[in-house]
Every structure is written in structure tokens, then in C-alpha cells.
Design a protein around this motif. Structure first.
Motif, PDB file in Angstrom:
ATOM      1  N   VAL A  88       0.267  -1.161   0.325  1.00 33.12           N
ATOM      2  CA  VAL A  88       0.226  -0.301   0.237  1.00 33.12           C
ATOM      3  C   VAL A  88       0.786   1.030   0.444  1.00 33.12           C
ATOM      4  O   VAL A  88       2.095   1.465   0.916  1.00 33.12           O
ATOM      5  N   GLU A  89       0.420   2.208  -0.581  1.00 32.70           N
ATOM      6  CA  GLU A  89       1.503   3.202  -1.255  1.00 32.70           C
ATOM      7  C   GLU A  89       0.776   4.370  -1.467  1.00 32.70           C
ATOM      8  O   GLU A  89       0.250   5.090  -2.745  1.00 32.70           O
ATOM      9  N   TYR A  90       0.637   5.486  -0.604  1.00 32.14           N
ATOM     10  CA  TYR A  90      -0.108   6.286  -0.458  1.00 32.14           C
ATOM     11  C   TYR A  90       0.807   7.801  -0.292  1.00 32.14           C
ATOM     12  O   TYR A  90       1.869   7.235   0.648  1.00 32.14           O
ATOM     13  N   GLU A  91       0.924   8.935  -0.449  1.00 35.33           N
ATOM     14  CA  GLU A  91       1.667  10.195   0.145  1.00 35.33           C
ATOM     15  C   GLU A  91       1.182  10.363   1.673  1.00 35.33           C
ATOM     16  O   GLU A  91       1.709  10.465   2.742  1.00 35.33           O
ATOM     17  N   PHE A 118     -17.998   1.731  27.028  1.00 39.23           N
ATOM     18  CA  PHE A 118     -17.876   0.949  27.976  1.00 39.23           C
ATOM     19  C   PHE A 118     -16.741  -0.834  27.667  1.00 39.23           C
ATOM     20  O   PHE A 118     -16.679  -1.580  28.930  1.00 39.23           O
ATOM     21  N   GLY A 119     -16.859  -0.338  26.295  1.00 35.93           N
ATOM     22  CA  GLY A 119     -15.834  -1.986  26.746  1.00 35.93           C
ATOM     23  C   GLY A 119     -14.557  -2.319  26.410  1.00 35.93           C
ATOM     24  O   GLY A 119     -13.955  -0.650  26.280  1.00 35.93           O
ATOM     25  N   LYS A 120     -14.075  -3.120  27.181  1.00 36.16           N
ATOM     26  CA  LYS A 120     -12.827  -2.859  27.312  1.00 36.16           C
ATOM     27  C   LYS A 120     -11.591  -3.170  25.926  1.00 36.16           C
ATOM     28  O   LYS A 120     -10.430  -2.968  26.210  1.00 36.16           O
ATOM     29  N   GLU A 121     -12.401  -4.084  25.123  1.00 42.02           N
ATOM     30  CA  GLU A 121     -11.485  -4.114  24.430  1.00 42.02           C
ATOM     31  C   GLU A 121     -10.956  -2.690  23.543  1.00 42.02           C
ATOM     32  O   GLU A 121     -11.187  -1.951  23.193  1.00 42.02           O
ATOM     33  N   GLU A 122      -9.934  -2.774  22.962  1.00 39.53           N
ATOM     34  CA  GLU A 122      -8.666  -2.071  22.570  1.00 39.53           C
ATOM     35  C   GLU A 122      -8.078  -2.355  21.010  1.00 39.53           C
ATOM     36  O   GLU A 122      -7.914  -3.461  21.160  1.00 39.53           O
ATOM     37  N   GLY A 123      -8.337  -1.169  20.180  1.00 41.70           N
ATOM     38  CA  GLY A 123      -7.700  -1.944  18.925  1.00 41.70           C
ATOM     39  C   GLY A 123      -6.403  -1.927  19.046  1.00 41.70           C
ATOM     40  O   GLY A 123      -5.165  -1.895  20.221  1.00 41.70           O
ATOM     41  N   THR A 124      -5.507  -2.255  18.462  1.00 39.48           N
ATOM     42  CA  THR A 124      -4.183  -3.037  18.119  1.00 39.48           C
ATOM     43  C   THR A 124      -3.911  -3.465  17.116  1.00 39.48           C
ATOM     44  O   THR A 124      -3.906  -3.466  16.096  1.00 39.48           O
ATOM     45  N   LEU A 125      -1.926  -2.253  17.148  1.00 38.80           N
ATOM     46  CA  LEU A 125      -1.403  -3.408  15.482  1.00 38.80           C
ATOM     47  C   LEU A 125      -0.447  -3.817  16.063  1.00 38.80           C
ATOM     48  O   LEU A 125       0.644  -3.790  16.842  1.00 38.80           O
ATOM     49  N   THR A 126      -0.577  -4.409  14.633  1.00 40.09           N
ATOM     50  CA  THR A 126       1.193  -5.709  14.247  1.00 40.09           C
ATOM     51  C   THR A 126       1.736  -4.905  13.088  1.00 40.09           C
ATOM     52  O   THR A 126       1.296  -4.890  12.250  1.00 40.09           O
ATOM     53  N   ALA A 127       2.992  -5.027  12.956  1.00 39.21           N
ATOM     54  CA  ALA A 127       4.603  -5.181  12.016  1.00 39.21           C
ATOM     55  C   ALA A 127       5.243  -5.155  12.647  1.00 39.21           C
ATOM     56  O   ALA A 127       5.913  -5.532  13.832  1.00 39.21           O
ATOM     57  N   LYS A 128       5.715  -6.354  11.275  1.00 32.72           N
ATOM     58  CA  LYS A 128       7.439  -6.966  12.002  1.00 32.72           C
ATOM     59  C   LYS A 128       8.737  -5.277  12.117  1.00 32.72           C
ATOM     60  O   LYS A 128       9.536  -5.410  13.350  1.00 32.72           O
ATOM     61  N   VAL A 129       8.115  -5.051  11.419  1.00 31.02           N
ATOM     62  CA  VAL A 129       9.575  -3.309  11.130  1.00 31.02           C
ATOM     63  C   VAL A 129       8.616  -2.097  11.417  1.00 31.02           C
ATOM     64  O   VAL A 129       7.754  -2.172  10.116  1.00 31.02           O
ATOM     65  N   ALA A 159       0.430  -4.764   9.434  1.00 30.01           N
ATOM     66  CA  ALA A 159       1.122  -4.886   8.361  1.00 30.01           C
ATOM     67  C   ALA A 159       2.643  -5.276   8.330  1.00 30.01           C
ATOM     68  O   ALA A 159       2.791  -5.498  10.021  1.00 30.01           O
ATOM     69  N   GLU A 160       3.284  -6.054   7.256  1.00 29.33           N
ATOM     70  CA  GLU A 160       4.178  -6.891   7.006  1.00 29.33           C
ATOM     71  C   GLU A 160       5.156  -6.010   7.442  1.00 29.33           C
ATOM     72  O   GLU A 160       5.945  -6.053   9.074  1.00 29.33           O
ATOM     73  N   GLU A 161       5.542  -4.751   6.601  1.00 31.57           N
ATOM     74  CA  GLU A 161       6.155  -3.772   7.403  1.00 31.57           C
ATOM     75  C   GLU A 161       5.626  -2.094   7.243  1.00 31.57           C
ATOM     76  O   GLU A 161       4.843  -1.750   6.399  1.00 31.57           O
ATOM     77  N   ILE A 162       5.672  -1.359   7.638  1.00 31.67           N
ATOM     78  CA  ILE A 162       5.673   0.242   7.684  1.00 31.67           C
ATOM     79  C   ILE A 162       6.271   1.511   8.028  1.00 31.67           C
ATOM     80  O   ILE A 162       7.123   1.239   8.535  1.00 31.67           O
ATOM     81  N   GLY A 163       6.613   2.132   6.942  1.00 35.65           N
ATOM     82  CA  GLY A 163       7.539   2.891   6.234  1.00 35.65           C
ATOM     83  C   GLY A 163       7.147   4.470   6.226  1.00 35.65           C
ATOM     84  O   GLY A 163       6.032   4.528   5.265  1.00 35.65           O
ATOM     85  N   LEU A 213       3.974  -4.377   2.591  1.00 34.84           N
ATOM     86  CA  LEU A 213       4.543  -2.877   2.918  1.00 34.84           C
ATOM     87  C   LEU A 213       3.683  -2.209   2.813  1.00 34.84           C
ATOM     88  O   LEU A 213       2.946  -1.632   2.028  1.00 34.84           O
ATOM     89  N   LEU A 214       2.979  -1.522   4.337  1.00 31.32           N
ATOM     90  CA  LEU A 214       2.985   0.250   3.876  1.00 31.32           C
ATOM     91  C   LEU A 214       3.206   1.608   4.390  1.00 31.32           C
ATOM     92  O   LEU A 214       4.360   1.368   4.788  1.00 31.32           O
ATOM     93  N   THR A 215       3.435   2.014   2.680  1.00 31.86           N
ATOM     94  CA  THR A 215       4.665   3.521   2.894  1.00 31.86           C
ATOM     95  C   THR A 215       3.476   4.456   2.121  1.00 31.86           C
ATOM     96  O   THR A 215       2.303   4.591   1.896  1.00 31.86           O
ATOM     97  N   ALA A 216       4.021   6.063   3.572  1.00 27.99           N
ATOM     98  CA  ALA A 216       3.686   6.893   3.349  1.00 27.99           C
ATOM     99  C   ALA A 216       4.323   7.755   3.945  1.00 27.99           C
ATOM    100  O   ALA A 216       5.073   7.573   4.474  1.00 27.99           O
ATOM    101  N   ASP A 217       4.184   9.183   3.521  1.00 26.86           N
ATOM    102  CA  ASP A 217       4.368  10.792   3.562  1.00 26.86           C
ATOM    103  C   ASP A 217       4.321  10.701   5.701  1.00 26.86           C
ATOM    104  O   ASP A 217       4.834  10.575   6.681  1.00 26.86           O
ATOM    105  N   LYS A 218       2.866  11.167   5.542  1.00 27.88           N
ATOM    106  CA  LYS A 218       2.281  10.279   7.048  1.00 27.88           C
ATOM    107  C   LYS A 218       1.260   9.851   7.075  1.00 27.88           C
ATOM    108  O   LYS A 218       0.769   9.165   6.313  1.00 27.88           O
TER     109      LYS A 218
END
Length: 236
Positions: free
Chosen positions: A120-123, A173-184, A153-157, A136-141
């Protein structure tokens, strides 16, 4: 693109591709060849067996493009599946987008969810929904608000990468929060919360609460919340 000829499908059936001004599908329509149009709107169910090139895409129902999709403006409130590459300059996803190969463009706003088997490639990539990116997820921001579920994502840059927890307004009132997983995760300026990563590399790295990081390599500054786990820290 088109010369005023419209393709309006209200019932069901198969139709040829070609160049149109407006394509509007309210029933159940199949387009068997490449199609090029100024507008491509789906309120019912559609299948395009080859490629679609258009100015504006709006999906309120279900759309399946077997080949490549190219569009300037894309709004998905229903479900859209792209078999190959999606070159979508400006996207807003409130429903579901699935892409079989690469997703690219200028500005991505994700409030629903996306699943991409390639890169995935965006500005600018702004997500307050969920994503599963095999490449790979890559973006300026990169701005990620974790409301619920697991994003990965496999990688984020990027230049600036900000990952923050966000309370779910639907289930306050939900206790579950979001999570992020990436190798790099690699960027100039990085701030992370609720993130699991093997390697984080950056100029300025700030680790907030809820993180588990294997290795951090930084050049200028490292700050970390004491509740987070970091196995190895290295200034390079």
C-alpha cells in the motif's frame, strides 16, 4: 472520458464494456470487457470481468472488479473487491475494500476496513478503522487511530508515523482496544501505542503505553512509557 453515452442497469444481465460517460448499476449487472467512464456508481451488485478506469467511483452495494481499477475519487460504503491492482488517487473507505495485489494513490482515509495482499503506497494514510496489509505500508504521513480489532502490516515506512489508541464511541464501556502488529516500523518521527513490532527504526522514537518491541534503533531521541516492553535499545 465518455461522449455522453450512459450505461444504466436497473435489472439484471450482462453488458459490453467500452467508453461511457456514466455507469450506474442499481440491479445486478455484469460488464464483460474493459470499461472506461467518467462516473462508476454501484447501488446494487456488479461484476466487471476485466479492467475499470474511471473518474469517480461510488459503491453503496457490492462491486467486484476482476482486473485492475483506476480512479481519481473513490467512496466505498458497501463492499468492493479488486482482483489485481487498485490505483485510487483519493479514497474514503467506510465499508470494506479488498485488493488482490497493490493499492496506491495520494490520500487514503480508512474508517471501515481494507485488506490488501500486496503493498500500500500513499502520500497520506489516515486510518481510524482496520487494515490487513500483507506487504509494505508506506506514506509520507501515517496516522493510525486504534479503535477496535487488530490491524496488521508486514512493514510500515514513512516520514511521520503516529499510532494512538482511540476510545470506541460506539462501545464506550467496552474493554477491548485496538492493536497494531508489524514486523518492521521505520520512519523519521515515530510515536506508538498498543503496538507489537519486532524492529522499530527512527530518528526520533517515542513509545507510549501498551507496546511490545523487540529492537529499537534510533539516531536522535528515544522516550518510552515504563508500561511498555522493549527488549533492546540501540543508538546508531
Amino acid at each position: 472520458m465518455g461522449k455522453g453515452q450512459n450505461l444504466i442497469i436497473n435489472g439484471s444481465g450482462s453488458y459490453p464494456g467500452g467508453i461511457y460517460d456514466k455507469v450506474s448499476i442499481r440491479g445486478e449487472g455484469t460488464i464483460v470487457n474493459d470499461v472506461e467512464s467518467s462516473v462508476f456508481h454501484v447501488y446494487g451488485t456488479s461484476e466487471a470481468r476485466e479492467n475499470v478506469k474511471t473518474g469517480s467511483v461510488k459503491i453503496m452495494g457490492e462491486a467486484d472488479v476482476k482486473g485492475n481499477l483506476a480512479a481519481a475519487e473513490t467512496l466505498v460504503m458497501g463492499t468492493m473487491i479488486v482482483g489485481r491492482n487498485a490505483s485510487l488517487k483519493k479514497i474514503k473507505i467506510l465499508g470494506l475494500l479488498e485488493v488482490g495485489e497493490k493499492l496506491s494513490g495520494d490520500v487514503a482515509t480508512i474508517k471501515g476496513s481494507i485488506s490488501v495482499k500486496g503493498d500500500v503506497e500513499y502520500e497520506t494514510f489516515d486510518s481510524s478503522g482496520g487494515f490487513d496489509i500483507k506487504g509494505l505500508l508506506t506514506a509520507d504521513k501515517v496516522k493510525i487511530a486504534l479503535r477496535f480489532g487488530q490491524s496488521s502490516a508486514e512493514e510500515i515506512g514513512g516520514g511521520q508515523i503516529i499510532v494512538k489508541r482511540k476510545k470506541n464511541s460506539i462501545l464506550p464501556f467496552g474493554k477491548e482496544e485496538g492493536t497494531l502488529t508489524a514486523k518492521v516500523i521505520e520512519g523519521d518521527d515515530i510515536y506508538l501505542e498498543n503496538t507489537t513490532a519486532e524492529v522499530v527504526r527512527g530518528n526520533t522514537v517515542k513509545i507510549g503505553p501498551g507496546c511490545q518491541i523487540g529492537l529499537i534503533e534510533y539516531t536522535t531521541e528515544l522516550k518510552n512509557d515504563l508500561s511498555s516492553t522493549i527488549k533492546t535499545k540501540t543508538k546508531v
